[in-house]
Design an enzyme around this catalytic site. Sequence first.
Site, short mmCIF file in Angstrom:
data_model
loop_
_atom_site.label_atom_id
_atom_site.label_comp_id
_atom_site.label_asym_id
_atom_site.label_seq_id
_atom_site.Cartn_x
_atom_site.Cartn_y
_atom_site.Cartn_z
N THR A 137 -2.74 7.59 9.05
CA THR A 137 -4.04 6.99 9.38
C THR A 137 -5.20 7.59 8.58
O THR A 137 -6.34 7.16 8.72
CB THR A 137 -4.35 7.16 10.88
OG1 THR A 137 -4.28 8.56 11.19
CG2 THR A 137 -3.39 6.39 11.75
N ARG B 239 -1.65 8.53 15.75
CA ARG B 239 -2.07 8.27 17.13
C ARG B 239 -3.13 7.18 17.21
O ARG B 239 -3.26 6.50 18.21
CB ARG B 239 -2.66 9.55 17.75
CG ARG B 239 -1.65 10.64 18.04
CD ARG B 239 -2.34 11.96 18.30
NE ARG B 239 -3.16 12.34 17.14
CZ ARG B 239 -3.89 13.43 17.06
NH1 ARG B 239 -3.94 14.27 18.08
NH2 ARG B 239 -4.59 13.71 15.96
N ARG B 240 -3.93 7.02 16.16
CA ARG B 240 -5.07 6.10 16.23
C ARG B 240 -4.62 4.67 15.91
O ARG B 240 -4.47 4.28 14.75
CB ARG B 240 -6.18 6.57 15.28
CG ARG B 240 -6.89 7.81 15.82
CD ARG B 240 -7.83 8.42 14.83
NE ARG B 240 -7.14 9.15 13.76
CZ ARG B 240 -7.77 9.84 12.80
NH1 ARG B 240 -9.08 9.88 12.77
NH2 ARG B 240 -7.08 10.48 11.89
N TYR C 222 -2.62 28.94 11.56
CA TYR C 222 -2.36 27.80 10.66
C TYR C 222 -1.43 28.26 9.52
O TYR C 222 -0.46 27.57 9.19
CB TYR C 222 -3.67 27.25 10.09
CG TYR C 222 -3.43 26.12 9.11
CD1 TYR C 222 -2.89 24.90 9.54
CD2 TYR C 222 -3.71 26.26 7.75
CE1 TYR C 222 -2.64 23.87 8.63
CE2 TYR C 222 -3.47 25.24 6.84
CZ TYR C 222 -2.93 24.05 7.29
OH TYR C 222 -2.67 23.03 6.38
N PRO D 68 -0.08 21.72 -1.19
CA PRO D 68 -1.37 21.60 -1.87
C PRO D 68 -2.34 22.73 -1.52
O PRO D 68 -2.28 23.32 -0.44
CB PRO D 68 -1.94 20.27 -1.32
CG PRO D 68 -0.85 19.65 -0.47
CD PRO D 68 0.05 20.78 -0.05
N GLY D 69 -3.27 22.95 -2.46
CA GLY D 69 -4.48 23.72 -2.16
C GLY D 69 -5.48 22.78 -1.51
O GLY D 69 -5.10 21.84 -0.79
N THR E 92 -10.10 15.59 2.61
CA THR E 92 -9.62 14.58 3.57
C THR E 92 -10.42 14.81 4.86
O THR E 92 -11.47 15.44 4.83
CB THR E 92 -8.11 14.78 3.86
OG1 THR E 92 -7.97 16.08 4.47
CG2 THR E 92 -7.26 14.73 2.60
N PHE F 137 -9.26 16.78 6.98
CA PHE F 137 -8.71 18.08 7.38
C PHE F 137 -9.79 19.05 7.89
O PHE F 137 -9.65 19.66 8.96
CB PHE F 137 -7.97 18.68 6.18
CG PHE F 137 -7.38 20.03 6.39
CD1 PHE F 137 -6.13 20.19 6.97
CD2 PHE F 137 -8.08 21.18 6.02
CE1 PHE F 137 -5.58 21.45 7.16
CE2 PHE F 137 -7.54 22.44 6.21
CZ PHE F 137 -6.28 22.58 6.78
P1 NDP Z 1 -6.21 14.38 7.81
O1 NDP Z 1 -6.87 14.97 8.99
O2 NDP Z 1 -7.00 13.50 6.92
O3 NDP Z 1 -4.88 13.60 8.26
C1 NDP Z 1 -4.01 14.13 9.22
C2 NDP Z 1 -3.05 13.07 9.70
O4 NDP Z 1 -2.15 13.68 10.64
C3 NDP Z 1 -3.74 11.92 10.40
O5 NDP Z 1 -3.18 10.71 9.98
C4 NDP Z 1 -3.43 12.17 11.87
O6 NDP Z 1 -3.30 10.92 12.56
C5 NDP Z 1 -2.08 12.87 11.79
N1 NDP Z 1 -1.85 13.66 12.99
C6 NDP Z 1 -2.49 14.79 13.37
N2 NDP Z 1 -2.06 15.19 14.57
C7 NDP Z 1 -1.14 14.29 14.98
C8 NDP Z 1 -0.35 14.14 16.16
N3 NDP Z 1 -0.42 15.01 17.17
N4 NDP Z 1 0.50 13.08 16.24
C9 NDP Z 1 0.57 12.21 15.23
N5 NDP Z 1 -0.13 12.28 14.09
C10 NDP Z 1 -0.99 13.31 13.98
O7 NDP Z 1 -5.66 15.63 6.98
P2 NDP Z 1 -4.79 15.74 5.62
O8 NDP Z 1 -4.46 14.43 5.07
O9 NDP Z 1 -5.48 16.72 4.77
O10 NDP Z 1 -3.49 16.47 6.22
C11 NDP Z 1 -2.18 15.99 6.01
C12 NDP Z 1 -1.25 17.18 5.85
O11 NDP Z 1 -1.61 17.89 4.66
C13 NDP Z 1 -1.30 18.20 6.98
O12 NDP Z 1 0.02 18.60 7.28
C14 NDP Z 1 -2.08 19.36 6.39
O13 NDP Z 1 -1.77 20.58 6.98
C15 NDP Z 1 -1.64 19.28 4.94
N6 NDP Z 1 -2.50 19.94 3.97
C16 NDP Z 1 -3.82 19.56 3.84
C17 NDP Z 1 -4.60 20.17 2.89
C18 NDP Z 1 -6.05 19.87 2.74
O14 NDP Z 1 -6.78 20.68 2.12
N7 NDP Z 1 -6.54 18.73 3.22
C19 NDP Z 1 -4.05 21.20 1.98
C20 NDP Z 1 -2.67 21.52 2.22
C21 NDP Z 1 -1.94 20.89 3.16
P3 NDP Z 1 -3.93 10.59 13.99
O15 NDP Z 1 -5.15 11.44 14.16
O16 NDP Z 1 -4.20 9.12 13.94
O17 NDP Z 1 -2.85 10.93 14.94
C1 8X3 Z 2 -4.98 23.37 3.75
C2 8X3 Z 2 -5.49 24.25 2.68
O1 8X3 Z 2 -6.50 26.54 2.17
O2 8X3 Z 2 -7.45 25.30 4.02
O3 8X3 Z 2 -3.66 23.65 4.08
O4 8X3 Z 2 -5.30 26.33 4.22
S1 8X3 Z 2 -6.21 25.67 3.31
#
Ligand code: NDP
Ligand code: 8X3
Length: 253
Positions: free
Chosen positions: A11, A34-35, A153, A183-184, A188, A190
């Site tokens: 999502t 979830r959304r 985390y 990834p670093g 998003t 995040f």
């Molecule tokens: P976003 O917050 O943009 O996306 C997170 C996604 O995870 C959403 O689609 C959300 O959907 C879903 N999600 C979260 N909790 C739940 C849940 N309980 N059940 C189902 N779905 C869930 O973050 P990112 O795209 O950045 O994150 C994606 C992945 O990348 C994560 O694992 C994150 O740790 C990892 N990552 C991110 C980095 C960054 O800097 N952004 C760097 C390294 C890794 P919904 O809320 O609709 O449920």
């Molecule tokens: C997301 C990147 O550096 O915030 O996993 O942990 S960081």
Amino acid sequence: MNKIVLITGATSGIGKACAYQFAANGYSLIITGRRAERLETIKADIMDEFGIKVYSLRFDIRDHKAVEEAIEQLPAAWRKIDILINNAGLAVGLSRIQDGLIEDWERMINTNIKGLLYISRQIMPLMIARQSGHIINIGSIAGKETYPFGNVYCATKHAVDSITKAMRIDMLEYGIKVTQIAPGAVETEFSNVRFKGDDAKVNSIYQGFEPLHPEDIADAAYYCASLPPHVNINDLLIMPTAQASAGLIHREI
Ligand code: NDP
Ligand code: 8X3
């Protein structure tokens, strides 16, 4: 039916970008999150733009029963999942362990570790039965290094690193590929989640440098998924050019 990719957390961010990337390359998609409203909007948009099949599944990945039921009720044709992208995940809060909020820890551990395991447990036997498949786990630089205030985390992403290695061992005899993409900084939602909507903190994270875009990670995921049968990428650490390590970002401010 074309090849099928199931993407958790589609999502937003990296998962959503993966959905568009694989759709553009003719895959059928199972998207989860979830959304509900977002899932349906993304589904309609992708079907309209790429003319491919999309199945949406709404569940909370922390809920073991919900995960089980969602996969069990998939129609037979949709159970032939070629690729599982374990992407759903989050960081909540940034504090020392002695100041940490237990509820934040539970959310991260239950989503990033247990949720990933719950869905993998459902999909892996389906792949084994077909002697074919590819699991792509989205880890993090936080699974390679531990940085100040990142404790829980980082621990969850170290667990993803370890689980990926374990999956590689367990899937070896079945010819099922297993990859981690770590990834670093990727811009998003995040940081909105981590800082619970504190916009000033969110904005400061990405100031003065170009972070990765979710599409960069989607490109990498598609690259890993497109290699010949005898080639497996075990682990891919991808950083913004301006980021050398978790805590070292060169900012032009
Ligand atoms: P976003 O917050 O943009 O996306 C997170 C996604 O995870 C959403 O689609 C959300 O959907 C879903 N999600 C979260 N909790 C739940 C849940 N309980 N059940 C189902 N779905 C869930 O973050 P990112 O795209 O950045 O994150 C994606 C992945 O990348 C994560 O694992 C994150 O740790 C990892 N990552 C991110 C980095 C960054 O800097 N952004 C760097 C390294 C890794 P919904 O809320 O609709 O449920
Ligand atoms: C997301 C990147 O550096 O915030 O996993 O942990 S960081």
